[in-house]
Design a protein around this motif. Structure first.
Motif, PDB file in Angstrom:
ATOM      1  N   GLN A   1      48.771  30.042  29.978  1.00 52.81           N
ATOM      2  CA  GLN A   1      48.384  31.451  29.810  1.00 52.81           C
ATOM      3  C   GLN A   1      46.901  31.647  30.146  1.00 52.81           C
ATOM      4  O   GLN A   1      46.534  32.601  30.856  1.00 52.81           O
ATOM      5  CB  GLN A   1      48.678  31.871  28.367  1.00 52.81           C
ATOM      6  CG  GLN A   1      48.442  33.349  28.106  1.00 52.81           C
ATOM      7  CD  GLN A   1      48.821  33.735  26.675  1.00 52.81           C
ATOM      8  OE1 GLN A   1      49.622  33.063  26.023  1.00 52.81           O
ATOM      9  NE2 GLN A   1      48.239  34.828  26.206  1.00 52.81           N
ATOM     10  N   ALA A   2      46.063  30.729  29.691  1.00 53.34           N
ATOM     11  CA  ALA A   2      44.630  30.832  29.993  1.00 53.34           C
ATOM     12  C   ALA A   2      44.401  30.783  31.504  1.00 53.34           C
ATOM     13  O   ALA A   2      43.602  31.532  32.065  1.00 53.34           O
ATOM     14  CB  ALA A   2      43.870  29.701  29.306  1.00 53.34           C
ATOM     15  N   ALA A   3      45.134  29.879  32.177  1.00 56.80           N
ATOM     16  CA  ALA A   3      44.960  29.729  33.625  1.00 56.80           C
ATOM     17  C   ALA A   3      45.328  31.005  34.356  1.00 56.80           C
ATOM     18  O   ALA A   3      44.701  31.389  35.347  1.00 56.80           O
ATOM     19  CB  ALA A   3      45.814  28.565  34.128  1.00 56.80           C
ATOM     20  N   VAL A   4      46.357  31.688  33.851  1.00 60.07           N
ATOM     21  CA  VAL A   4      46.792  32.923  34.498  1.00 60.07           C
ATOM     22  C   VAL A   4      45.807  34.048  34.199  1.00 60.07           C
ATOM     23  O   VAL A   4      45.462  34.837  35.069  1.00 60.07           O
ATOM     24  CB  VAL A   4      48.220  33.304  34.036  1.00 60.07           C
ATOM     25  CG1 VAL A   4      48.598  34.695  34.521  1.00 60.07           C
ATOM     26  CG2 VAL A   4      49.223  32.267  34.533  1.00 60.07           C
TER      27      VAL A   4
ATOM     28  N   ALA B   1      37.073  33.485  24.818  1.00 63.05           N
ATOM     29  CA  ALA B   1      37.211  32.672  26.027  1.00 63.05           C
ATOM     30  C   ALA B   1      36.318  33.208  27.133  1.00 63.05           C
ATOM     31  O   ALA B   1      35.622  32.456  27.839  1.00 63.05           O
ATOM     32  CB  ALA B   1      38.670  32.658  26.480  1.00 63.05           C
ATOM     33  N   ALA B   2      36.321  34.520  27.278  1.00 65.53           N
ATOM     34  CA  ALA B   2      35.495  35.138  28.309  1.00 65.53           C
ATOM     35  C   ALA B   2      34.020  34.827  28.064  1.00 65.53           C
ATOM     36  O   ALA B   2      33.248  34.598  29.001  1.00 65.53           O
ATOM     37  CB  ALA B   2      35.744  36.646  28.351  1.00 65.53           C
ATOM     38  N   ALA B   3      33.653  34.810  26.780  1.00 67.95           N
ATOM     39  CA  ALA B   3      32.253  34.540  26.438  1.00 67.95           C
ATOM     40  C   ALA B   3      31.848  33.133  26.870  1.00 67.95           C
ATOM     41  O   ALA B   3      30.750  32.909  27.390  1.00 67.95           O
ATOM     42  CB  ALA B   3      32.039  34.727  24.932  1.00 67.95           C
ATOM     43  N   VAL B   4      32.774  32.171  26.683  1.00 74.88           N
ATOM     44  CA  VAL B   4      32.474  30.797  27.099  1.00 74.88           C
ATOM     45  C   VAL B   4      32.201  30.754  28.605  1.00 74.88           C
ATOM     46  O   VAL B   4      31.242  30.131  29.075  1.00 74.88           O
ATOM     47  CB  VAL B   4      33.645  29.845  26.736  1.00 74.88           C
ATOM     48  CG1 VAL B   4      33.435  28.476  27.365  1.00 74.88           C
ATOM     49  CG2 VAL B   4      33.814  29.744  25.232  1.00 74.88           C
ATOM     50  N   LEU B   5      33.052  31.456  29.359  1.00 70.27           N
ATOM     51  CA  LEU B   5      32.888  31.436  30.812  1.00 70.27           C
ATOM     52  C   LEU B   5      31.657  32.236  31.233  1.00 70.27           C
ATOM     53  O   LEU B   5      30.955  31.876  32.184  1.00 70.27           O
ATOM     54  CB  LEU B   5      34.154  31.970  31.494  1.00 70.27           C
ATOM     55  CG  LEU B   5      35.403  31.114  31.205  1.00 70.27           C
ATOM     56  CD1 LEU B   5      36.630  31.726  31.862  1.00 70.27           C
ATOM     57  CD2 LEU B   5      35.201  29.676  31.680  1.00 70.27           C
ATOM     58  N   ALA B   6      31.389  33.310  30.505  1.00 64.07           N
ATOM     59  CA  ALA B   6      30.216  34.124  30.831  1.00 64.07           C
ATOM     60  C   ALA B   6      28.940  33.318  30.609  1.00 64.07           C
ATOM     61  O   ALA B   6      27.992  33.379  31.410  1.00 64.07           O
ATOM     62  CB  ALA B   6      30.208  35.395  29.976  1.00 64.07           C
TER      63      ALA B   6
END
Lengths: 697, 697
Positions: free
Chosen positions: A661-664, A469-474
């Motif tokens: 959970q993702a939003a938090v 998920a972090a990679a998508v946002l990165a």
């Protein structure tokens, strides 16, 4: 924090800085109140006097010879930081700053207030205010306000963000003989806020209910957590004003346009078990009843009346408030049939007729209250010459004592008379001219009973692929993109949310590769961060035969590039063509007060046109996610209607939990909308996505 | 009828039959009230006395030496018919029967009551009651009730179907100093009912508003007509109790299951312009304001306050009541900026701060009231030492006098004090502790303003083929059928409602003939009065290719006959296969009180699951039909959403009018539902129909 407010709410000694002998001055009113009410040591601080109202007056707070628990400060704003610093150095742990001229007065004031926060933090001072009326603790026998009157002792702890409302309530409550355990004017809430007092009241044995007027809460997540803890033990009733406040946020989704500050409060109150009163009358009607009477076992109301009309009015009110008209047991019905005259109505409402004297009234109330099918009783009486309201009041007081079931009454008369009033007050039974208001009083108890009964659950944590998920946002950040579309579906997958199968293709060969396993027809979606042009060029094609997909995709790409040469294009998403199902929307926005706010609704016209959506503050526990799904009007569609099978509601609930959970876990997610999510009897698949990420950090 | 009640409401002389001198007897209380209140000739009738309270007492009513306008009768029920007959023969045209023991007491009483109706009809007697408290006409100076107290003169005409509620209101209103023009206890409404009094009050110059408590209306259509006439001149506010009443009718359609007695009342009140109060508090808050203050031009509220919190509460209430917070003109804003201190808020709500004395308050109220963008004013004040409520009351009274705009106030204090109260009362300005209640008071005026402004229109009459419609129903009767389906579509056609093309076929040849012009694919529907089996055998096939239609139809017919040999089958309807459009449902049920009740809603889940439907009592005028269509939540779908074009709303409105006309012209139509009606941008077509006709007549 609860114990930490001990010194503020139950001080052993009090100093009033800025005490004055000049009538009309706040320092005079305040000191008079403190000196008159408080039995412990009271010191005045003012260089102009050596004595005030028989109490010692010293020039500086440091001149007080004994340790002081609480300093009440009423001096010009500019001088407050100096005095507070002195308090800190003297080890005074509690202060009330009455003085105005802080944040509410503009920029300079805000700087002064920041100083107070800094000093209080450094010295661990419990600071109430500034810019407040002060507080009254009837248990400590302390009136540290400059209000003209005081408060009677009682079971209601009252908090108000409006000092003027405090004054008004004090005056009105004195006349109405309504009592308080604590009465707190919150002022600017520089340090202490509603959350601190909620924590303090939860274990205060004299406080049975917390009633508050709030214009906002200081820390949304903390408020939610604290209030949820409190409401497990005692009810919290709140007027939250500012319903009309326009949400001032950039909006790029349905979620964004439907969310608003008041939606967030409404959701948070529901999740925290806070009862929201619509107006002042309701606030105190609820608070009085909750303070004085026990929570009922159910919502079945028994009604006793000496006149038909008022009985029907009460029945209507029972219906309107979502309560139930009780069905009596056979025993009760038989006993009523024997005890009442033949013309009486022995069904609920029990109409004992206008010629009923006290004996018949007592018998009917006794039978109805004792009935195991009756959870609470509403007694009505039109004025008749053969019955006094004092008699009736005594009958109800007795019934309440015996059966410990809630009782409210509507004695329909201009003035009850002091005798009847004092009997009712003693018994904690409210009376109103309007039968509907008597019913509303018991409805407050039922609302709290429901809150107490509702399962309380901590949000769970699913094992997820946070790195992916972090990679998508990165990747978005790397490309300097703030708004993302289907290209970010990996985020959902990383959080274990199933998505429609498909792959991004940038060449005819990649389209061919993507087609494997997608079936006879597919969906093609142009992937570009430029949302508006995407729809201009018809960036979505549904039901394209697999054998024509490569050609179509190529055509779509060329068309887009020809019409908008500047448009950045990532490629074409080749996606499986799903069969029809129930389309839902799950969204998230970040509320300035409460943080991530999750939205749920049905697709099609339900969200857009009908506004049939529900919100909840993340993180969501399982039961909260379930409640969110259940709370839309169109919920029956999910269970299956018109011969359609129901959808996988459990799977959908899990999607909400995972998305919460993702939003938090990713605060840079500012807004997100999975729309549509296709729901089938055995699976739930996200098909499209939009999200906005923070440009910062 | 209006003038005909003159003798009842303004009698020249009164006889009390059953007058008594025995305290505790109703005949005593009643005669005392009449004798004490009335300045004209009063006669007692009772064989036991020759004189009562200094008035002549005669054994029989016929012994009264002068003509009598009004006889008030309080004798045992069984004797009432005889006395009433005597009244009739004596030419007494008005009677109040106080006595109970009639319809409310069972079968025998009902027979006695029927006698009263017969006698009153034969002699044209205006009969109030029986089983009532009586009436008070403050204008005639007559208290013809047995209530312990009287009524003050005022502008509210009050009607109540509950005698006990009358007693309660009299007592409460006396204390609250609320006045009445007429005060009527309707009792059993054997002859005179709410409709008659509404007619009487419309031209009564002293009555400014009619307030009523009703448990039902006697003649729905007459009530609707009369109330509509009255509300064009003066407001009518009603509590209609019995919301919860379960509808007890056989149900064979969505329309039937969604319609209920309360839906009919709600619709009728809306169509008649009657304001429905939710409870007693609202009834009198609205009535007081409507009686004392003028109707505002718009719904823009100006708010003046000396404290922020109450101002926000009022703003919220404005929003909740559907009113608007006024935006001041530049002139007002400038004048406020000049006149108020810098820290004051000069935007609406105007917060003149807690240190405002009377001068500043007056200035702010004056400027806000004078603003042309302000339609009404709500003034708030938390208690402050530098301002008395009497001063404030005088300021508001002055503003109201000068500008003739509605003013309400919330003086947030325990007790106003007699001086402030009497100034406000004199000026007709209500005050409440709760700011929300002050706002609600003005909202009642706005509701009436909207009612006054709404266009009033008589229902039109379309030229229709009544004979063809009658033939459809006659055919059903001939075949002894109560429930009809698509075979009755001719009824819609006869009323000018377009239907999907098609024809009934009973043989393959007829199918072939029917197929002409229906296009490439068709719909086949098995036509049978046996609804349940029809769906069991899959009686509808959609999208059948024209070249296979004959075969399919034959198959369908054979299947049905094979599975259910007893099932009556009329044939197969071969219908054109319509393209997708917006599906709506139009239905009708016959309400026991109001007659034909038309329902409208969107198809799919909107009616069934969401309950998004609206009702109106037929006959519908054009504007009523338009309002019906507009009043569902899903209305925007009809105007076009999500890129879809809107539908032919005018055509749909006309369908509602035509169907309403059919419902009125054929009382044997008990229930009808055209579902679906397919709506397109330029046409509206009924596709299917169910109806229930009366077996009688």
């Amino acid at each position: 924090m609860a114990d930490e407010l001990e010194g503020l709410l139950f001080p052993g000694s009090v100093a009033v800085v800025g005490a004055s002998s000049a009538p009309g001055k706040i320092g005079h009113a305040l000191f008079s109140n403190v000196a008159q009410s408080f039995s412990g040591p009271v010191f005045a601080v003012n260089p102009g006097y050596r004595e005030l109202r028989g109490r010692p007056c010293v020039p500086e707070i440091s001149d007080i010879p004994e340790p002081v628990d609480l300093a009440v400060i009423v001096i010009p704003a500019a001088m407050v930081p100096g005095v507070l610093e002195e308090c800190g150095q003297l080890g005074i742990k509690n202060a009330i700053v009455i003085s105005g001229g802080f944040k509410e007065a503009g920029c300079e004031g805000a700087q002064l207030e920041a100083k107070l926060v800094e000093i209080a933090g450094r010295h661990s001072i419990n600071l109430l205010g500034p810019n407040c009326l002060g507080l009254i603790s009837t248990q400590a026998g302390l009136n540290a306000t400059f209000a003209p009157g005081g408060a009677r002792p009682g079971e209601i702890a009252f908090l108000s963000q409006s000092g003027a409302f405090c004054t008004a309530v004090l005056d009105w409550a004195w006349k109405a003989q309504l009592g308080f355990s604590h009465f707190i004017s919150l002022g600017n809430k520089a340090v202490l806020s509603e959350e601190d007092f909620l924590e303090a009241f939860v274990h205060d044995p004299r406080t049975k209910v917390v009633a508050a007027y709030l214009e906002g809460v200081k820390d949304g997540q903390r408020f939610l957590r604290t209030a949820r803890e409190v409401t497990a033990f005692k009810p919290v009733v709140v007027i939250k004003s500012g319903r009309a406040e326009a949400g001032a946020r950039a909006v790029s989704s349905h979620t964004g346009s439907l969310a608003g500050s008041d939606r967030a409060y409404e959701a948070a109150f529901r999740q925290a078990g806070v009862i929201r009163a619509r107006n002042v009358e309701e606030l105190f009607d609820f608070a009085y009843m909750l303070a004085r009477q026990a929570v009922p076992k159910g919502k079945r109301v028994g009604i006793v009346t000496n006149a038909g009309g008022p009985g029907v009015m009460a029945t209507d009110a029972v219906e309107m408030e979502g309560l139930e008209v009780a069905r009596f047991t056979e025993n009760t019905a038989r006993a009523l049939a024997e005890g009442m005259p033949p013309a009486a109505s022995i069904y609920n409402p029990v109409d004992i007729l206008g010629d009923a004297r006290a004996g018949r009234y007592r018998e009917a109330v006794r039978l109805v209250t004792a009935d195991p099918n009756v959870d609470m009783v509403v007694a009505l009486s039109a004025p008749v010459a053969i019955l006094t309201y004092a008699e009736l009041a005594a009958i109800l007081a007795e019934a309440r004592r015996e059966h410990e079931k809630p009782v409210a009454c509507s004695f329909m008369v201009g003035e009850l008379g002091e005798e009847a009033e004092s009997i009712l007050r003693e018994a904690g039974i409210p009376s109103a001219f309007d039968p509907a208001r008597a019913v509303r009083a018991v409805s407050g108890l039922v609302r709290y009973a429901d809150i107490r009964r509702a399962p309380r659950q901590e949000p769970g944590e699913y094992p997820v692929d946070r790195e992916r998920a972090a990679a998508v946002l990165a990747e978005a950040k790397r490309r300097d993109r703030v708004r993302l579309g289907v290209e970010a579906m990996g985020l959902l997958e990383a959080y274990g949310i199933a998505t429609a199968r498909g792959a991004l293709a940038r060449s005819p060969e990649e389209v061919e590769r993507a087609l494997l396993d997608l079936g006879e027809s597919v969906v093609l979606k142009l992937v570009s961060p430029d949302m508006s042009h995407k729809s201009d060029v018809g960036g979505v094609r549904v039901g394209v035969p697999a054998d024509k997909a490569a050609e179509e995709a190529w055509h779509m790409l060329n068309m887009a590039q020809a019409r908008f040469p500047e448009m950045p294009i990532d490629g074409i998403l080749v996606q499986e063509h799903l069969s029809p199902g129930v389309e839902v929307i799950v969204g998230m926005v970040r509320d300035p007060t409460f943080g991530p706010l999750v939205m749920f609704g049905l697709g099609g016209v339900h969200v857009e046109v009908m506004g049939d959506v529900a919100f909840a503050v993340a993180p969501l526990s399982r039961v909260e996610a379930e409640r969110l799904v259940r709370s839309i009007r169109a919920y029956p569609v999910l269970r299956g209607v018109r011969g359609q099978p129901g959808i996988d509601v459990d799977g959908l609930v899990e999607v909400l939990e995972r998305l919460s959970q993702a939003a938090v876990e990713f605060p840079e997610l500012l807004e997100l909308e999975a729309n549509p999510i296709m729901c089938y009897p055995h699976r739930v698949l996200a098909v499209d996505l939009r999200l906005t990420v923070s440009g910062e950090g």
